[in-house]
Design an enzyme around this catalytic site. Structure first.
Site, mmCIF file in Angstrom:
data_model
loop_
_atom_site.group_PDB
_atom_site.id
_atom_site.type_symbol
_atom_site.label_atom_id
_atom_site.label_comp_id
_atom_site.label_asym_id
_atom_site.label_seq_id
_atom_site.Cartn_x
_atom_site.Cartn_y
_atom_site.Cartn_z
ATOM 1 N N GLY A 101 -10.768 8.977 13.945
ATOM 2 C CA GLY A 101 -11.473 9.128 15.225
ATOM 3 C C GLY A 101 -12.987 9.169 15.145
ATOM 4 O O GLY A 101 -13.629 9.711 16.046
ATOM 5 N N SER A 102 -13.585 8.561 14.103
ATOM 6 C CA SER A 102 -15.051 8.614 14.058
ATOM 7 C C SER A 102 -15.673 7.706 15.122
ATOM 8 O O SER A 102 -16.699 8.057 15.716
ATOM 9 C CB SER A 102 -15.578 8.282 12.658
ATOM 10 O OG SER A 102 -15.460 6.920 12.378
ATOM 11 N N ASN A 103 -15.077 6.557 15.373
ATOM 12 C CA ASN A 103 -15.584 5.702 16.461
ATOM 13 C C ASN A 103 -15.438 6.408 17.810
ATOM 14 O O ASN A 103 -16.339 6.358 18.648
ATOM 15 C CB ASN A 103 -14.849 4.362 16.480
ATOM 16 C CG ASN A 103 -15.438 3.362 15.504
ATOM 17 O OD1 ASN A 103 -16.529 2.847 15.714
ATOM 18 N ND2 ASN A 103 -14.722 3.110 14.415
ATOM 19 N N MET B 159 -3.639 1.873 15.507
ATOM 20 C CA MET B 159 -2.974 1.015 14.535
ATOM 21 C C MET B 159 -1.628 0.472 15.014
ATOM 22 O O MET B 159 -0.816 0.031 14.209
ATOM 23 C CB MET B 159 -2.814 1.751 13.200
ATOM 24 C CG MET B 159 -4.149 2.226 12.612
ATOM 25 S SD MET B 159 -5.463 0.994 12.584
ATOM 26 C CE MET B 159 -5.039 0.118 11.102
ATOM 27 N N HIS C 160 -12.648 -4.129 15.000
ATOM 28 C CA HIS C 160 -11.932 -4.540 13.792
ATOM 29 C C HIS C 160 -12.937 -4.611 12.634
ATOM 30 O O HIS C 160 -14.039 -5.153 12.795
ATOM 31 C CB HIS C 160 -11.273 -5.906 14.019
ATOM 32 C CG HIS C 160 -10.448 -6.344 12.850
ATOM 33 N ND1 HIS C 160 -9.213 -5.811 12.596
ATOM 34 C CD2 HIS C 160 -10.702 -7.228 11.863
ATOM 35 C CE1 HIS C 160 -8.728 -6.359 11.484
ATOM 36 N NE2 HIS C 160 -9.614 -7.221 11.030
ATOM 37 N N ASP D 121 -5.786 -9.524 16.774
ATOM 38 C CA ASP D 121 -7.196 -9.719 16.393
ATOM 39 C C ASP D 121 -7.727 -11.114 16.736
ATOM 40 O O ASP D 121 -8.539 -11.678 15.993
ATOM 41 C CB ASP D 121 -7.389 -9.436 14.886
ATOM 42 C CG ASP D 121 -7.014 -7.999 14.522
ATOM 43 O OD1 ASP D 121 -7.209 -7.105 15.352
ATOM 44 O OD2 ASP D 121 -6.523 -7.786 13.401
ATOM 45 N N GLU E 284 -19.961 -0.126 12.610
ATOM 46 C CA GLU E 284 -19.011 -0.074 13.741
ATOM 47 C C GLU E 284 -19.517 0.862 14.830
ATOM 48 O O GLU E 284 -19.444 0.562 16.020
ATOM 49 C CB GLU E 284 -17.639 0.417 13.257
ATOM 50 C CG GLU E 284 -16.881 -0.586 12.415
ATOM 51 C CD GLU E 284 -15.483 -0.089 12.067
ATOM 52 O OE1 GLU E 284 -14.840 0.590 12.879
ATOM 53 O OE2 GLU E 284 -15.022 -0.379 10.940
#
Ligand code: GAR
Length: 193
Positions: A13-15, A91, A110, A146, A175
């Site tokens: 969950g860093s994004n 995912m 991605h 993707d 990102e």
């Protein structure tokens, strides 16, 4: 356009956290309406609740069919009035029915320069192939994995000394920057690219 974002996660969950912070600091106008995790063990769940964000676990393992899982997911996102779904380390591959229902309202990040290295283990493959540049891509989600329209990309140089860990770290930093840049762009363009 100001979005009500629904962020979908499966892991760290860093994004996600970065988008929450950008919204709090008004770097983007949009607000995070909810964070949904398909994985009850995702580390991001705690991080989002600590920030006071609505968090919902929709455990995919509790559903025998993907349709039921996705119906619950859709219902929840509609309830939260989400108008842009941001996949951030989510995912699970979404079905074509789900994608059709949320047409042009799902974006994904991605960790490669698409169309190179679609799917999993992108950094391993990039290192193995010996690419000298890699990066990350934010794209609209369509029914093929993707493969939706690319919105923007960031590049990193891959050195001979890089390994999977160092490459992943470098790309993740890009990102964070890219996701915010794209959200600002979509806000300005009313979702049209
Ligand atoms: C990110 O590197 C993201 O690009 C990747 O998972 C990581 C999640 O990190 N996503 C995919 O591979 C999707 N196919 P985060 O949970 O710390 O944001």
């Amino acid at each position: 356009m100001v979005y009500k974002l629904g962020i979908l996660i499966s892991g760290n969950g860093s994004n996600m956290l970065n988008i929450i912070e950008a919204s709090r600091k008004k770097i983007i106008k949009s607000k995070v309406a909810t964070v949904v995790s398909n994985n009850p063990l995702a580390l991001g769940i705690k991080k989002a609740s600590k920030k006071g964000i609505d968090v919902k676990i929709i455990n995919e393992n509790k559903y025998s069919h993907i349709n039921d899982f996705e119906n619950s997911l859709s219902k929840y996102l509609v309830k939260k009035k989400v108008d842009l779904i941001c996949l951030a380390g989510f995912m699970k591959v979404l079905s074509k029915d789900f994608v059709k229902k949320w047409n042009n309202k799902i974006i994904n990040i991605h960790p490669s320069l698409l169309p190179a290295f679609k799917g999993l283990n992108t950094h391993e493959r990039a290192i193995r192939e010996g690419v000298r540049f890699s990066g990350c891509t934010v794209h609209f989600v369509n029914k093929k994995i993707d493969s939706g329209k690319i919105i923007d990309q960031e590049i990193v140089k891959v050195f001979k000394s890089d390994n999977v860990g160092s490459l992943q770290k470098k790309i993740l930093m890009k990102e964070h920057k890219l996701y915010i840049k794209v959200l600002k762009y979509l806000e300005r363009k009313n979702g049209e690219i």
